[in-house]
Write an enzyme that holds these catalytic residues in place. Structure first.
Site, PDB file in Angstrom:
ATOM      1  N   LEU A  72       6.929   2.856   1.073  1.00  0.00           N
ATOM      2  CA  LEU A  72       7.652   1.837   0.805  1.00  0.00           C
ATOM      3  C   LEU A  72       8.878   1.500   2.393  1.00  0.00           C
ATOM      4  O   LEU A  72      10.002   3.479   2.453  1.00  0.00           O
ATOM      5  CB  LEU A  72       7.863   1.459   0.440  1.00  0.00           C
ATOM      6  CG  LEU A  72       7.517   1.189  -0.891  1.00  0.00           C
ATOM      7  CD1 LEU A  72       8.086   0.749  -2.031  1.00  0.00           C
ATOM      8  CD2 LEU A  72       6.523   0.471  -1.041  1.00  0.00           C
TER       9      LEU A  72
ATOM     10  N   GLN B  23       6.087 -11.356   7.460  1.00  0.00           N
ATOM     11  CA  GLN B  23       5.619 -11.855   8.732  1.00  0.00           C
ATOM     12  C   GLN B  23       5.395 -11.364   9.868  1.00  0.00           C
ATOM     13  O   GLN B  23       3.451 -11.426  10.438  1.00  0.00           O
ATOM     14  CB  GLN B  23       7.073 -12.950   8.522  1.00  0.00           C
ATOM     15  CG  GLN B  23       5.894 -13.823  10.497  1.00  0.00           C
ATOM     16  CD  GLN B  23       6.579 -13.972  10.542  1.00  0.00           C
ATOM     17  OE1 GLN B  23       8.479 -15.113  10.245  1.00  0.00           O
ATOM     18  NE2 GLN B  23       6.865 -14.763  11.799  1.00  0.00           N
TER      19      GLN B  23
ATOM     20  N   GLY C  75      11.180  -2.834   5.313  1.00  0.00           N
ATOM     21  CA  GLY C  75      10.263  -4.126   4.877  1.00  0.00           C
ATOM     22  C   GLY C  75      10.090  -4.038   3.777  1.00  0.00           C
ATOM     23  O   GLY C  75       9.625  -5.766   3.051  1.00  0.00           O
ATOM     24  N   HIS C  76       9.547  -3.603   3.463  1.00  0.00           N
ATOM     25  CA  HIS C  76       9.461  -4.112   1.713  1.00  0.00           C
ATOM     26  C   HIS C  76      10.803  -4.143   0.163  1.00  0.00           C
ATOM     27  O   HIS C  76      10.510  -4.982   0.269  1.00  0.00           O
ATOM     28  CB  HIS C  76       8.760  -2.727   1.017  1.00  0.00           C
ATOM     29  CG  HIS C  76       7.330  -2.187   1.831  1.00  0.00           C
ATOM     30  ND1 HIS C  76       6.907  -1.201   2.664  1.00  0.00           N
ATOM     31  CD2 HIS C  76       6.470  -2.562   2.106  1.00  0.00           C
ATOM     32  CE1 HIS C  76       5.760  -0.869   3.173  1.00  0.00           C
ATOM     33  NE2 HIS C  76       5.299  -2.230   2.486  1.00  0.00           N
TER      34      HIS C  76
ATOM     35  N   SER D 242       6.537  -0.923   9.990  1.00  0.00           N
ATOM     36  CA  SER D 242       5.632  -0.642   9.388  1.00  0.00           C
ATOM     37  C   SER D 242       5.124   0.428   9.178  1.00  0.00           C
ATOM     38  O   SER D 242       5.390   1.651   9.604  1.00  0.00           O
ATOM     39  CB  SER D 242       4.432  -0.896  10.515  1.00  0.00           C
ATOM     40  OG  SER D 242       3.580  -0.332  10.177  1.00  0.00           O
ATOM     41  N   SER D 243       4.601   1.036   8.199  1.00  0.00           N
ATOM     42  CA  SER D 243       4.339   2.149   7.079  1.00  0.00           C
ATOM     43  C   SER D 243       3.452   3.298   8.132  1.00  0.00           C
ATOM     44  O   SER D 243       3.663   4.117   8.339  1.00  0.00           O
ATOM     45  CB  SER D 243       3.608   2.663   5.613  1.00  0.00           C
ATOM     46  OG  SER D 243       3.703   1.340   5.057  1.00  0.00           O
TER      47      SER D 243
ATOM     48  N   MET E  63       0.744  -1.612  -0.237  1.00  0.00           N
ATOM     49  CA  MET E  63      -0.053  -0.249   0.016  1.00  0.00           C
ATOM     50  C   MET E  63       1.181   0.770   0.093  1.00  0.00           C
ATOM     51  O   MET E  63       0.441   2.623   0.141  1.00  0.00           O
ATOM     52  CB  MET E  63      -0.907   0.190   0.708  1.00  0.00           C
ATOM     53  CG  MET E  63      -1.537  -1.049   1.194  1.00  0.00           C
ATOM     54  SD  MET E  63      -3.805  -1.041   2.229  1.00  0.00           S
ATOM     55  CE  MET E  63      -2.568  -0.461   3.666  1.00  0.00           C
ATOM     56  N   GLY E  64       2.033   1.147  -0.454  1.00  0.00           N
ATOM     57  CA  GLY E  64       3.144   2.392  -0.402  1.00  0.00           C
ATOM     58  C   GLY E  64       3.918   2.678   1.359  1.00  0.00           C
ATOM     59  O   GLY E  64       3.502   2.202   1.609  1.00  0.00           O
TER      60      GLY E  64
ATOM     61  N   ASP F 244       1.918  -9.210   9.104  1.00  0.00           N
ATOM     62  CA  ASP F 244       1.237  -9.197   8.772  1.00  0.00           C
ATOM     63  C   ASP F 244       0.596 -10.920   9.368  1.00  0.00           C
ATOM     64  O   ASP F 244       0.419 -11.244   8.034  1.00  0.00           O
ATOM     65  CB  ASP F 244       0.304  -9.146   8.315  1.00  0.00           C
ATOM     66  CG  ASP F 244       0.587  -7.012   8.471  1.00  0.00           C
ATOM     67  OD1 ASP F 244       0.540  -6.450   9.299  1.00  0.00           O
ATOM     68  OD2 ASP F 244       0.841  -6.917   6.903  1.00  0.00           O
TER      69      ASP F 244
HETATM   70  O1  PAF Z   1      -0.020  -5.293   3.381  1.00  0.00           O
HETATM   71  C1  PAF Z   1      -0.375  -4.899   2.954  1.00  0.00           C
HETATM   72  O2  PAF Z   1      -0.080  -4.159   2.794  1.00  0.00           O
HETATM   73  C2  PAF Z   1      -1.886  -5.088   2.007  1.00  0.00           C
HETATM   74  O3  PAF Z   1      -2.440  -5.965   3.293  1.00  0.00           O
HETATM   75  C3  PAF Z   1      -2.513  -6.081   0.806  1.00  0.00           C
HETATM   76  C4  PAF Z   1      -1.089  -6.685   1.010  1.00  0.00           C
HETATM   77  C5  PAF Z   1      -0.752  -4.686  -0.088  1.00  0.00           C
HETATM   78  C6  PAF Z   1      -3.656  -6.261   0.622  1.00  0.00           C
HETATM   79  O4  PAF Z   1      -4.167  -5.044  -0.130  1.00  0.00           O
END
Ligand code: PAF
Length: 281
Positions: A33, A148, A36-37, A185-186, A30-31, A150
């Protein structure tokens, strides 16, 4: 790096690569970033020929009182990170492109969505399951990468992919943490400096739970007791839930006999933190 905004263009790109036998990896986000991303993208690049990052703040997974409108949006910085990391396609559809006029289909996962996050955030996992199904159908990755952090989401996505034969392998990558243990986390951007200092207590509580299990405590209630004691040292933190669960079904364990997952969610002011730890015996 190519930026694709339209759904037909995304489908055409992945269709063409499919015909050539290119292994596509998908990192859905969901941006906003962060490292972690970045770790997910790097992992995807290791095992896939082409990497797609999707960036879509999915309105369907936010409840009415939640932070959809103030969720951090920083598309330029996100695109720069993706470019640096060698991403092939950044897929950034609009809300209208993803949920076209007349849209009325929803994907629901039953039991796995019932407890924990699902209980506190009604409708959240239907929104996640629906958008993940759409992204997997559009991008058609051989492998999709999730964090992980989430944990419940990752278990649910595995189930969803198997149940609907979506044909992607799901790789769950370890949580990336800040120097003091706070899971990235964002939403950490919302924390005030005092809240940020208090935030690692959630992870410390999970660690106390793990230590208790490794020292021989087996009753789920005693393990959660050990975790609660640590949270109580931080008066600003309010527990949403602390649980000792079966890592596949996410049902609470009365007794720990083999691998367990410790799940935690807590609030600091209006900011909600979630975290987890898998404990192998
Ligand atoms: O984990 C996230 O960022 C969101 O839940 C996802 C998997 C991109 C779905 O919108």
């Amino acid at each position: 790096m190519r930026i694709i905004r339209s759904v037909p263009a995304m489908a055409a790109w992945s269709g063409a690569l499919h015909r050539e036998g290119v292994a596509i990896g998908l990192v859905s986000t969901m941006g906003a970033l962060h490292a972690g991303h970045r770790a997910l993208i790097r992992r995807a690049r290791l095992s896939c020929d082409a990497v797609v990052v999707s960036l879509f703040v999915n309105p369907r997974q936010f409840g009415s009182g939640e932070d959809f409108f103030r969720y951090p949006r920083q598309a330029r910085a996100d695109a720069a990170l993706c470019r640096t990391e060698g991403v092939d396609v950044l897929f950034m559809p609009s809300r209208e492109a993803m949920y076209q006029r007349g849209f009325q289909t929803s994907v629901a996962v039953r039991n796995l969505a019932r407890r924990w996050e699902g209980e506190r955030r009604p409708g959240h996992f239907d929104g996640v399951a629906t958008v993940v199904t759409k992204l997997l159908s559009l991008v058609r990755p051989g492998t999709a990468f999730f964090g992980q952090k989430d944990f419940q989401q990752s278990v649910l996505v595995r189930r969803l992919v198997e149940d609907l034969n979506l044909g992607a392998d799901i790789v769950v990558c370890p949580t990336v943490r800040d120097h003091d243990g706070l899971a990235l986390s964002s939403r950490n951007q919302y924390l005030t400096p005092p809240q940020r200092r208090a935030a690692p207590v959630l992870y410390e509580a999970l660690q106390a739970g793990r230590t208790a299990i490794l020292r021989g405590i087996r009753f789920g209630l005693e393990v959660t007791g050990a975790m609660r004691k640590v949270i109580a040292t931080e008066p600003r933190m309010r527990v949403d839930y602390l649980a000792v669960c079966n890592p596949e079904t996410l049902e609470p364990l009365a007794r720990v006999t083999k691998t367990a997952v410790l799940l935690g969610a807590a609030r600091l002011g209006r900011v909600r933190l979630i975290d987890n730890l898998v404990v192998k015996m």
